[in-house]
Structures are given as C-alpha cells and as structure tokens.
Design an enzyme around this catalytic site. Structure first.
Site, PDB file in Angstrom:
ATOM      1  N   GLU A 158      -5.309  -9.260   0.410  1.00  0.00           N
ATOM      2  CA  GLU A 158      -5.767  -9.234   1.804  1.00  0.00           C
ATOM      3  C   GLU A 158      -7.277  -9.012   1.847  1.00  0.00           C
ATOM      4  O   GLU A 158      -7.790  -8.118   1.181  1.00  0.00           O
ATOM      5  CB  GLU A 158      -5.103  -8.093   2.597  1.00  0.00           C
ATOM      6  CG  GLU A 158      -3.605  -8.189   2.754  1.00  0.00           C
ATOM      7  CD  GLU A 158      -3.039  -6.989   3.527  1.00  0.00           C
ATOM      8  OE1 GLU A 158      -3.817  -6.347   4.273  1.00  0.00           O
ATOM      9  OE2 GLU A 158      -1.849  -6.697   3.360  1.00  0.00           O
ATOM     10  N   GLU A 173       0.833  -1.202   0.000  1.00  0.00           N
ATOM     11  CA  GLU A 173       0.000   0.000   0.000  1.00  0.00           C
ATOM     12  C   GLU A 173       0.869   1.254   0.000  1.00  0.00           C
ATOM     13  O   GLU A 173       0.644   2.197   0.760  1.00  0.00           O
ATOM     14  CB  GLU A 173      -0.969  -0.022   1.188  1.00  0.00           C
ATOM     15  CG  GLU A 173      -1.920  -1.217   1.162  1.00  0.00           C
ATOM     16  CD  GLU A 173      -2.997  -1.156   2.240  1.00  0.00           C
ATOM     17  OE1 GLU A 173      -2.885  -0.311   3.157  1.00  0.00           O
ATOM     18  OE2 GLU A 173      -3.973  -1.930   2.147  1.00  0.00           O
TER      19      GLU A 173
END
Length: 500
Positions: free
Chosen positions: A265, A118
């Site tokens: 995820e 991220e």
C-alpha cells in the site's frame, strides 16, 4: 465537474530483487463505497486501464469469479476477523484455501495471499498466531500443489520500524522479535517477500515540517538538499526509498539479507479537510505519477540500486463511507462511476494512456503569486523553455489583458502541453497549477483548448486579475532575461527542471 485522471499502468519491465517476477505497479481495491460497482464493472475498469495486478482485502467469491480468465494477477487476503480461526487450526486454514483459492485457480490468476493486515499494530492480540496462520495457509497450498505459484506473506505498517532514519540504524520494534524472527524465516524458506505499507503522506504530515513536501513527493532535489545516511553515506531524495531501505536494514539487523520487499500500500489523498492542506489533486497526481515512474524505471533504492520494489497504489476507488477525516475517503484514482479523479499523464515512460477522452486540462498561474516569481517563470518559459510566445506581443491575440499573470498562464499552458502534460510540467517553482477551466478568451486560444471560447478568468481563481491590475504590466521577454537566475531550486541548482 470532477477533475479527470488518466491512469495507465503497464507492468512487468524489470526484475524484483532475486525473484523471477518482473517489477510492477498494482492497485488495491477497497469496497467502502455507498454505491460500490459490481464485480463485472470493476473488472471492466481494470481492463480498460490495463491494470494487471490487484490486491483484494478479502477473497470475495463474486470478485474472484469476475476476474476469471482476465489474466489479471490477484493478491487475496485473509481478513483480520478470520485470522484467529486460521491461525489456530490447520483444518480451518485448509478449508479457507479450498474455498477461496483452489476453487478459483487456474481460471483466476491468484498469485499471493496476504494473511491479515498490519496485525502487529492493529490487532496485537492475534500476533501470537500470525506465524502459525502463515504456515497453515502455506501447508494447504502445498497439499493442493499450488505453493510454487502462490506466495504467502503478511503486510506490515512501516511503524514497526524504529529509528528509521538514517536507514542504516533502523530496527524492528524488539518487542515483536518473537513474531518477526520466525516470520522472516518463513518468508526466506518459502521464497516469499516482506509486504510493507509505506505512506510518505503520513510521514510528512507527522514530521512537524522536518520533512520537506518535495522530499515526500519524489520531486527532484539538488544534492545538497538530499538526506544523507551518515553511516553509509547513501543519499536519499525521497521518503519512499528511505522507508524501504530502513526495512532492508532492519531485516539485516536480524540476519535476513535476501528477502525482497513488495510495497502493498502507498499513495496520496487528493482531498482533505482544513487540517490537511497538502491533500490535493496536484500532490496526489505528482506522488503517484512519480512513484510509477520510479518503480517501472527499475531505479531501486540507494541500498539496492537497480532492484525495483513492486508496489500497489492505494487505491482504485474513492471510498465515501470510510470513517475518519476527509482524506480517508479520497485516496482513490477513480470515483464509483469509474470516472478518473485527476489526470495522471505518464508520457516519456513507455506507458499507454488509456481512455483519455477529455484532455481538457490547463496549466495556469496561481492567483496571488509573487509577481517577480511569475515574471521570472514567464521569462524562462519564453526563453530556455522554448515556448512560442509571439501571441503575447502587442497587437497579437493574447496580448490583452496585459499583465504578468495572464501572460504567464498562456506561456505555462503552452509549455505544459508541449511536454505532453507530463507530471511535474505544471509546477514552475510553485506559481502554476492545473485547472479544468478553459482560459481561452476572444481570439486567444490556449494550447489545451478544444477550440471553445470563453471569458478569461471564467469561474476560476487561478487566472488573471483585471487588466488594470498593478501586479505586473509587461509582455514577456521572448529571449529570456537575467531574472531567471533568481530561480534556484531549493536553494541550490539551476536547471531546466527548476520551473516545472
């Protein structure tokens, strides 16, 4: 005593987009535990649960050695604290690959490298070198003749997608175009995939009640309650699909239409603090069970039906040293001792259930449930649900205590076990819940009991009030009744799934 979970993930049943890989469910392995199991113990748990795909947040040597010759497919990561070095120097990237990849293959089955995590949203100062890091790592794989078996990508938070509903209007934050466009070009050129982190739990929590819980949990919705994209007329019945399709549309907005998506995820926490009332065992069970079924059934998304999105569950262990709210510590499927956190039964989907040594869970009526709703659910269970409720008749072992919550608990538990304790079969429109306390009493033995006798209501708030309660006082209608017609799922559709 912890609630128990059965996790079984059997992988490789359908194609992912245009790629040759089969659809799979994997797990992330975090290490923020005060008593982290050693790598040998971790791999033993993976093998026992037949988990064939894992993602590591680094490239820990001991873990990679323990995974050697296991056949488990491994995604390793370049941690964010190493990203700048790798992205600024081809030599550093080559050294990273030599040390963390070439030294371990083919014994350890490394299949992908996640470069950073991220980065755009958590480490924006490193964004300018992100694409260089991807290219340098890939070049090192090419030099080692490993580029055909190991994909290179970088996981993104779904928050980089703006205006995500309706999905057809979604686009990536335009300020990141100088990174996103060359990154997508790299993924396309190398035959890799977009790594996306999708968290319906947070979407639900931050929606101010706009997103229904059932929509976040993959629970069935009637057509009139599905979200509809007004531009494409595609119907969405869960948050997960809507976010994934938003990413597909956002890529298409930049003229990339052939890049698969892998969700690196996703999950649901099993415990939270007072501000997180929906972080519960039952919701975590429901989300992950439905997710697994959704992926492995090759359901696809409304934009790409039949094209499954391989997905990694966050995560293998509860991480008790993770900072933040209580939920942050409770996303795991297992505790540090390898004990499952909740029961994940996946019957009917062709999955093997590993290490189910307890089976001691029960489906009982929730305390303080609406008596009319309980009675209607009881009528359904003993009627259309085809539960044998003869034990609840007057003079039979489970007649006493003679009230609707006690009788409903017996009927709910009988149905739950008749259906193999499958996910969603202990719901009954919200008036039932799973318990580990055996409600059997005297000669009334519940379906999930191992034969133990106890006092009804022993130690749990989910069971019956006293027998002189005014909540309700009738035995079940063994052939059902008109009361069942009041149970319309989310205001629309009457079906056998209404009470589950």
């Amino acid at each position: 005593m912890a609630m128990f979970v059965i996790l079984l993930l059997v992988f490789g049943v359908s194609a992912v987009s245009a790629a040759d890989d089969d659809a799979f469910i994997g797990v992330n392995i975090g290490t923020d535990l005060s008593d982290m199991p050693n790598p040998t113990q971790v791999v033993a748990l993976l093998k026992a649960q037949q988990i064939q795909h894992v993602r590591l947040y680094d490239a820990d040597r001991a873990m990679l050695l323990a995974l050697a010759n296991s056949g488990i497919r491994v995604t390793i990561s370049v941690p964010n604290n190493e990203l700048l070095g790798v992205g600024q120097s081809n030599a550093t990237a080559a050294n990273w690959v030599a040390r963390n990849v070439a030294a371990h293959v083919p014994a350890t089955n490394i299949t992908a490298i996640a470069v950073g995590s991220e980065v755009l949203t958590t480490l924006p100062n490193a964004a300018p070198v992100l694409v260089s890091a991807l290219k340098f790592i890939h070049s090192a794989l090419v030099a080692s003749n490993l580029d055909n078996q190991i994909k290179v990508s970088t996981p993104h938070s779904s928050s980089i997608i703006l205006d995500s509903f309706p999905p057809s209007q979604a686009f990536f934050n335009r300020s990141w175009d100088p990174v996103m466009v060359p990154m997508l070009k790299f993924l396309q050129t190398t035959g890799s995939y977009l790594m996306l982190n999708v968290y319906p739990y947070y979407d639900y929590m931050q929606s101010n009640d706009v997103i229904p819980l059932d929509y976040a949990l993959f629970r069935p919705l009637p057509p009139n309650k599905e979200a509809v994209d007004s531009n494409t007329l595609l119907h969405y019945n869960n948050v997960f699909d809507a976010v994934v399709d938003a990413a597909y549309f956002a890529m298409a907005y930049l003229n990339f239409t052939n890049i698969p998506i892998v969700v690196l995820e996703t999950g649901w926490p099993s415990k939270g603090d007072n501000s997180e009332p929906d972080a519960t065992l039952d919701n975590a069970n429901t989300y992950n069970s439905n997710l697994i079924r959704h992926v492995l059934n090759n359901t696809g998304t409304p934009k790409h039906p039949g094209i499954a999105v391989s997905t990694y569950i966050y995560e293998l262990y509860n991480e008790d040293t993770k900072p933040g709210p209580l939920s942050e510590k409770n996303w795991g499927l297992f505790d540090a001792n390898g004990l499952p956190v909740y029961i994940m039964h996946l019957t009917g989907s062709g999955l093997v259930l590993a290490n189910d040594t307890t089976n001691n869970t029960f489906c009982t009526a929730k305390d303080n449930s609406d008596p009319k709703m309980l009675q209607a659910a009881l009528d359904w269970a003993c009627g259309p649900g085809k539960v044998d409720c003869s034990s609840l008749l007057q003079g039979q072992p489970c007649y006493e205590p003679d009230n609707v919550i006690a009788h409903a608990s017996y009927a709910f538990d009988s149905y739950y076990h008749k259906m193999g304790m499958a996910s969603g079969t202990c719901y009954f429109n919200g008036v039932a819940a799973i318990s580990t306390n055996d409600p059997s009493h005297n000669s009334c033995i519940f379906a999930g009991s191992g034969g133990k006798n106890g006092t009804f209501g022993n130690g749990t708030s989910l069971l019956a009030p006293s027998s002189n309660s005014t909540v309700a006082n009738s035995a079940p209608h063994l052939h059902g009744s008109a009361k069942v017609n009041s149970f319309l799922i989310i205001g629309g559709l009457l079906s056998s799934a209404v009470f589950l």
